[in-house]
Design an enzyme around this catalytic site. Structure first.
Site, short mmCIF file in Angstrom:
data_model
loop_
_atom_site.label_atom_id
_atom_site.label_comp_id
_atom_site.label_asym_id
_atom_site.label_seq_id
_atom_site.Cartn_x
_atom_site.Cartn_y
_atom_site.Cartn_z
N LYS A 42 41.02 30.22 43.82
CA LYS A 42 40.90 29.19 42.78
C LYS A 42 41.91 28.08 43.03
O LYS A 42 42.95 28.29 43.66
CB LYS A 42 41.15 29.78 41.39
CG LYS A 42 40.01 30.65 40.90
CD LYS A 42 40.23 31.02 39.45
CE LYS A 42 39.03 31.77 38.89
NZ LYS A 42 39.19 32.09 37.48
N ARG A 91 35.59 35.35 23.02
CA ARG A 91 35.27 34.23 22.14
C ARG A 91 33.87 34.34 21.56
O ARG A 91 33.65 34.04 20.41
CB ARG A 91 35.39 32.91 22.91
CG ARG A 91 36.78 32.53 23.31
CD ARG A 91 36.76 31.25 24.09
NE ARG A 91 35.92 31.40 25.27
CZ ARG A 91 36.36 31.41 26.52
NH1 ARG A 91 37.62 31.23 26.76
NH2 ARG A 91 35.54 31.57 27.52
#
Length: 166
Positions: A42, A91
């Site tokens: 990343k 979430r």
């Protein structure tokens, strides 16, 4: 026996949603180790050192929270640190499948490490580090979504953020 959990993530950057999970997690655990996961694949906005700094500043009011880094398998890190659980926040339903797969794999790798999920508080349900970074890059109002130290660092990264956000 101390109830110790690992709360892993990239924390690029830490958000108020992350802090919510950590503070609520302390109601279940005696101590939490916040582990910045290092993923060489990343390209984060903040370096590992910056993320550690931002977490330490944001969590300074919580003496039973430690900030660390982790490479490799999370369950191995948990064993090294004598943690009995991995703390994860969710979430929305869209998080469930991915989190469920991770939890099952971690359970297969080490049956002694439990995964505990906390639902994100409604106030933070729409926030994520990537959404906050994108909004900040366009100068959007994000001051109330991140700790003050993170907001200041985002202002440095995105110089135009300061217009309308102070």
């Amino acid at each position: 026996m101390e109830r110790l959990a690992i709360y892993p993530g990239s924390f690029d950057p830490v958000t108020n949603g992350h802090l919510d999970i950590i503070e609520r997690g302390l109601k279940l655990f005696d101590r939490i180790i916040v582990a910045v996961l290092i993923n060489p694949g990343k390209s984060p906005l903040f370096s590992v050192e910056e993320r550690l700094f931002l977490l330490e500043k944001s969590l300074a009011h919580l003496p039973n929270v430690e900030v660390s880094t982790s490479e490799g398998l999370l369950v191995d890190f948990a064993v090294q640190r004598n943690a009995g659980a991995i703390l994860r926040g969710m979430r929305a339903v869209s998080d469930f499948e991915h989190e469920f797969q991770l939890a099952l794999m971690n359970r297969r790798l080490n049956r002694q490490i439990e995964t505990v999920f906390l639902m994100t508080g409604l106030r933070w349900i729409f926030t994520s580090s990537s959404i906050i970074k994108e909004a900040a890059s366009f100068g959007a109002q994000i001051k109330d979504l991140v700790p003050e130290v993170v907001f200041e660092k985002l202002k440095e990264k995105f110089a135009h953020l300061s217009r309308g956000n102070d």
